[in-house]
Enzyme design. Structure first.
Site, PDB file in Angstrom:
ATOM      1  N   ARG A  81      41.548 -18.327   7.853  1.00 54.86           N
ATOM      2  CA  ARG A  81      40.855 -17.066   6.722  1.00 54.86           C
ATOM      3  C   ARG A  81      41.461 -16.980   5.495  1.00 54.86           C
ATOM      4  NH1 ARG A  81      46.600 -16.756  10.041  1.00 54.86           N
ATOM      5  NH2 ARG A  81      46.172 -15.636  11.961  1.00 54.86           N
ATOM      6  N   LYS A  93      28.783 -10.813  -0.703  1.00 56.48           N
ATOM      7  CA  LYS A  93      27.432 -10.946   0.450  1.00 56.48           C
ATOM      8  C   LYS A  93      27.618 -11.886   1.584  1.00 56.48           C
ATOM      9  CE  LYS A  93      25.398  -5.989   0.524  1.00 56.48           C
ATOM     10  NZ  LYS A  93      23.779  -5.275   1.094  1.00 56.48           N
ATOM     11  N   GLU A  99      11.838 -10.356  -6.746  1.00 57.61           N
ATOM     12  CA  GLU A  99      13.523  -9.686  -6.564  1.00 57.61           C
ATOM     13  C   GLU A  99      13.879  -9.596  -8.357  1.00 57.61           C
ATOM     14  OE1 GLU A  99      14.704  -8.589  -4.208  1.00 57.61           O
ATOM     15  OE2 GLU A  99      14.213  -9.386  -2.681  1.00 57.61           O
ATOM     16  N   LYS A 117      22.741  -7.589 -11.894  1.00 59.81           N
ATOM     17  CA  LYS A 117      23.216  -7.314 -10.681  1.00 59.81           C
ATOM     18  C   LYS A 117      25.633  -7.543 -10.432  1.00 59.81           C
ATOM     19  CE  LYS A 117      23.516  -8.507  -5.584  1.00 59.81           C
ATOM     20  NZ  LYS A 117      23.429  -9.387  -4.444  1.00 59.81           N
ATOM     21  N   GLU A 133      29.295  -1.509  -1.242  1.00 60.95           N
ATOM     22  CA  GLU A 133      27.740  -0.969  -1.571  1.00 60.95           C
ATOM     23  C   GLU A 133      27.654   0.586  -0.895  1.00 60.95           C
ATOM     24  OE1 GLU A 133      24.777  -3.201   0.549  1.00 60.95           O
ATOM     25  OE2 GLU A 133      23.479  -1.417   1.103  1.00 60.95           O
ATOM     26  N   ARG A 191      25.057   0.412  -5.250  1.00 57.78           N
ATOM     27  CA  ARG A 191      24.712  -0.610  -4.653  1.00 57.78           C
ATOM     28  C   ARG A 191      23.276  -0.921  -3.984  1.00 57.78           C
ATOM     29  NH1 ARG A 191      28.244  -6.355  -3.512  1.00 57.78           N
ATOM     30  NH2 ARG A 191      26.238  -8.008  -2.863  1.00 57.78           N
ATOM     31  N   ASN A 234      18.629  -1.866  -2.944  1.00 59.37           N
ATOM     32  CA  ASN A 234      17.490  -2.247  -1.600  1.00 59.37           C
ATOM     33  C   ASN A 234      16.097  -0.921  -1.841  1.00 59.37           C
ATOM     34  OD1 ASN A 234      19.721  -2.798  -0.625  1.00 59.37           O
ATOM     35  ND2 ASN A 234      20.615  -1.193   0.074  1.00 59.37           N
ATOM     36  N   HIS A 283      13.116  -2.222   0.561  1.00 57.56           N
ATOM     37  CA  HIS A 283      13.589  -3.307   1.307  1.00 57.56           C
ATOM     38  C   HIS A 283      13.468  -2.384   2.527  1.00 57.56           C
ATOM     39  CE1 HIS A 283      14.972  -5.936  -1.554  1.00 57.56           C
ATOM     40  NE2 HIS A 283      15.805  -7.018  -1.409  1.00 57.56           N
ATOM     41  N   HIS A 285      11.892  -4.850   4.731  1.00 51.37           N
ATOM     42  CA  HIS A 285      12.441  -5.520   6.616  1.00 51.37           C
ATOM     43  C   HIS A 285      11.614  -5.018   7.781  1.00 51.37           C
ATOM     44  CE1 HIS A 285      16.699  -5.379   4.504  1.00 51.37           C
ATOM     45  NE2 HIS A 285      16.355  -6.266   4.576  1.00 51.37           N
ATOM     46  N   HIS A 326      10.933 -13.120   2.672  1.00 53.02           N
ATOM     47  CA  HIS A 326      11.209 -11.847   2.696  1.00 53.02           C
ATOM     48  C   HIS A 326      11.225 -10.728   1.171  1.00 53.02           C
ATOM     49  CE1 HIS A 326      15.073  -8.930   2.038  1.00 53.02           C
ATOM     50  NE2 HIS A 326      15.142  -9.468   0.821  1.00 53.02           N
TER      51      HIS A 326
HETATM   52  N1  NAD Z   1      23.504 -12.232   0.122  1.00 51.69           N
HETATM   53  C1  NAD Z   1      22.645 -11.795  -0.379  1.00 51.69           C
HETATM   54  O1  NAD Z   1      22.988 -10.704  -0.692  1.00 51.69           O
HETATM   55  C2  NAD Z   1      21.560 -12.049  -0.259  1.00 51.69           C
HETATM   56  C3  NAD Z   1      20.640 -11.065  -1.069  1.00 51.69           C
HETATM   57  C4  NAD Z   1      19.121 -11.261  -0.478  1.00 51.69           C
HETATM   58  C5  NAD Z   1      18.480 -12.350   0.390  1.00 51.69           C
HETATM   59  N2  NAD Z   1      20.057 -12.588   0.901  1.00 51.69           N
HETATM   60  C6  NAD Z   1      19.385 -14.067   2.263  1.00 51.69           C
HETATM   61  O2  NAD Z   1      19.237 -15.490   1.388  1.00 51.69           O
HETATM   62  C7  NAD Z   1      17.973 -16.084   2.861  1.00 51.69           C
HETATM   63  C8  NAD Z   1      16.865 -16.447   1.941  1.00 51.69           C
HETATM   64  O3  NAD Z   1      17.649 -17.046   0.951  1.00 51.69           O
HETATM   65  P1  NAD Z   1      16.123 -18.180   0.113  1.00 51.69           P
HETATM   66  O4  NAD Z   1      15.169 -17.030  -0.587  1.00 51.69           O
HETATM   67  O5  NAD Z   1      17.172 -18.494  -0.710  1.00 51.69           O
HETATM   68  O6  NAD Z   1      15.258 -18.895   1.648  1.00 51.69           O
HETATM   69  P2  NAD Z   1      16.477 -20.615   1.626  1.00 51.69           P
HETATM   70  O7  NAD Z   1      17.762 -20.850   1.308  1.00 51.69           O
HETATM   71  O8  NAD Z   1      15.781 -20.552   3.133  1.00 51.69           O
HETATM   72  O9  NAD Z   1      15.337 -21.698   1.005  1.00 51.69           O
HETATM   73  C9  NAD Z   1      13.923 -21.131   0.699  1.00 51.69           C
HETATM   74  C10 NAD Z   1      13.153 -22.487   0.801  1.00 51.69           C
HETATM   75  O10 NAD Z   1      13.519 -23.632  -0.297  1.00 51.69           O
HETATM   76  C11 NAD Z   1      14.290 -24.677  -0.537  1.00 51.69           C
HETATM   77  N3  NAD Z   1      15.132 -25.051  -1.387  1.00 51.69           N
HETATM   78  C12 NAD Z   1      16.000 -24.919  -2.378  1.00 51.69           C
HETATM   79  N4  NAD Z   1      16.324 -24.703  -2.833  1.00 51.69           N
HETATM   80  C13 NAD Z   1      15.788 -25.801  -3.169  1.00 51.69           C
HETATM   81  C14 NAD Z   1      15.203 -26.224  -4.873  1.00 51.69           C
HETATM   82  N5  NAD Z   1      15.531 -26.342  -6.114  1.00 51.69           N
HETATM   83  N6  NAD Z   1      13.871 -27.390  -4.414  1.00 51.69           N
HETATM   84  C15 NAD Z   1      13.158 -28.371  -3.520  1.00 51.69           C
HETATM   85  N7  NAD Z   1      13.500 -26.659  -2.116  1.00 51.69           N
HETATM   86  C16 NAD Z   1      14.514 -25.782  -1.807  1.00 51.69           C
HETATM   87  C17 NAD Z   1      14.840 -24.635   1.031  1.00 51.69           C
HETATM   88  O11 NAD Z   1      15.633 -25.940   1.681  1.00 51.69           O
HETATM   89  C18 NAD Z   1      14.568 -23.410   2.018  1.00 51.69           C
HETATM   90  O12 NAD Z   1      13.363 -24.476   2.969  1.00 51.69           O
HETATM   91  C19 NAD Z   1      17.997 -14.870   3.723  1.00 51.69           C
HETATM   92  O13 NAD Z   1      19.011 -14.788   4.926  1.00 51.69           O
HETATM   93  C20 NAD Z   1      18.249 -13.517   2.907  1.00 51.69           C
HETATM   94  O14 NAD Z   1      19.786 -12.557   4.122  1.00 51.69           O
HETATM   95  C21 NAD Z   1      20.878 -12.974   0.591  1.00 51.69           C
END
Ligand code: NAD
Length: 367
Positions: free
Chosen positions: A121, A143, A185, A228, A238, A242, A246, A249, A253, A266
């Site tokens: 929990r 999130k 972003e 942020k 949101e 917030r 987007n 987006h 998306h 993305h």
């Molecule tokens: N929670 C939120 O508010 C929010 C906002 C935007 C995106 N997201 C989510 O985030 C995810 C995408 O995140 P991302 O773009 O970081 O993708 P990811 O976590 O897949 O990382 C991208 C790639 O980079 C590699 N990597 C990360 N840091 C590294 C480093 N320092 N050196 C070498 N390699 C490295 C990872 O292993 C991966 O292969 C999606 O699932 C998306 O839905 C969440």
């Protein structure tokens, strides 16, 4: 060491941004965490580069650390991986005194945060974002979640971390394409909230992408986190403000979904979405042409995978209607009133969005 504060009453927390922070993990964890037992979750890529440093920083401060190394990539954000993690946590006798630490990009951060929100929990968790996208966006704001086979990010919670530790020097190993995706972003933050940030980034894009100016990059990451934090402080769940995060987006998306999340990162899809919404803002007379003419070159500078996939406007609109941000069949979008000023526009007429999509498709085919 002073952090950027996300002010949410009893759930407030600091974001620490500084090169070399990874080695301060033990010290900061000792300051903020209630217990000494840690589940350190990472992926294979990040784990092979940074797990040992994170682990030894924690052990030096008397933490007991169990690590969990997951496959890299979006499919890891799944119920199946979550189930495997719950099992291993239970088998390793983790209880409510444990802390989860997420070391990785947005995939690891979202999944580990979801585990923390739901295991027993809810246990405390720490975000150590290592991708540019995670350092400027996903690690802040609480999130957390996983994907369902019927859609992305459909299962989750709002669950704030205990602190966020950002070490921009880890970006040295992040692949260039991932750096561009995160930079999208950053440009978004400039466009929706801070004209000086937009100018700084647009004017130094190549230098920032190629990590030629670490001080400027660190300052830019801090600016994004501060924006942020401010938005989340005012609208944690949101309900209104917030939604400005987007910007770009909705169409982004749709493009990602239509290409089965395999063609665009993305951030790349969001670049296209931001172009379309900037154009629409000008068409609707809320954004001056001069501002649009400054935005376009900045967005066009982003390298995108080619060729543009065979997608038509009708398919994009159909996907837009399936987006979880479309509420009761109404298309609510984010427009720009100026560089640095977002406008929430509810109940956009579909034909206006169609016009923006058709412009974007014509632009892509012209390239
Ligand atoms: N929670 C939120 O508010 C929010 C906002 C935007 C995106 N997201 C989510 O985030 C995810 C995408 O995140 P991302 O773009 O970081 O993708 P990811 O976590 O897949 O990382 C991208 C790639 O980079 C590699 N990597 C990360 N840091 C590294 C480093 N320092 N050196 C070498 N390699 C490295 C990872 O292993 C991966 O292969 C999606 O699932 C998306 O839905 C969440």
């Amino acid at each position: 060491m002073k952090g950027i504060e996300v002010e949410l009453g009893a759930r407030s927390y600091p974001i620490y941004v500084e090169s070399g922070n990874l080695d301060r993990l033990g010290q900061l964890a000792a300051k903020h965490l209630p217990g000494r037992k840690v589940a350190l979750i990472t992926d294979e890529n990040v784990g092979s580069l940074y797990l040992e440093r994170a682990r030894s920083a924690l052990i030096t401060s008397a933490f007991s650390v169990t690590d969990f190394i997951l496959p890299a990539g979006e499919p890891t954000k799944s119920l199946q991986q979550a189930d495997g993690l719950y099992a291993r946590l239970i088998e390793s006798r983790f209880d409510r005194s444990a802390t989860v630490i997420a070391l990785g990009g947005g995939v690891v951060g979202d999944l580990a945060g979801f585990i923390a929100a739901t295991f027993m929990r809810g246990v405390p968790y720490v975000q150590i974002p290592t991708s540019l996208l995670a350092q400027t966006d996903s690690s802040v704001g609480g999130k957390v979640g996983i994907n369902h086979r019927l859609g992305k990010n459909l299962i989750g919670a709002f669950y704030q971390p205990t602190f966020v530790l950002i070490d921009p020097s880890v970006l040295n190993t992040l692949p260039e394409r991932e750096r561009w995706a995160g930079m999208a972003e950053i440009v978004k933050y400039g466009l929706i909230a801070d004209a000086s940030l937009f100018d700084r980034v647009a004017g130094n894009l190549t230098e920032l992408i190629h990590l030629k100016n670490p001080d400027m990059l660190e300052a830019v990451i801090s600016q994004c986190c501060a924006i942020k934090a401010d938005v989340v402080r005012q609208d944690e769940k949101e309900a209104g403000l917030r939604k400005i995060l987007n910007f770009g987006h909705t169409i982004g998306h749709a493009l990602e979904a239509l290409t089965e999340y395999k063609f665009y990162k993305h951030g790349e899809a969001v670049v296209l979405g931001m172009r379309a919404m900037s154009w629409l803002s000008r068409e609707m007379g809320v954004l001056a042409d001069a501002a649009f003419q400054r935005i376009e070159p900045a967005l066009q500078a982003f390298p995108l995978p080619q060729p543009f996939p065979p997608i038509d406007a009708a398919a994009i609109l159909q996907k837009v209607h399936l987006d979880k941000k479309v509420v009761q069949n109404q298309i609510n979008v984010v427009l720009l009133g100026d560089i640095g000023r977002a406008i929430l526009k509810d109940r956009l007429e579909e034909k206006l969005l169609l016009g923006a999509v058709e412009w974007l498709l014509a632009e892509q085919r012209r390239r």
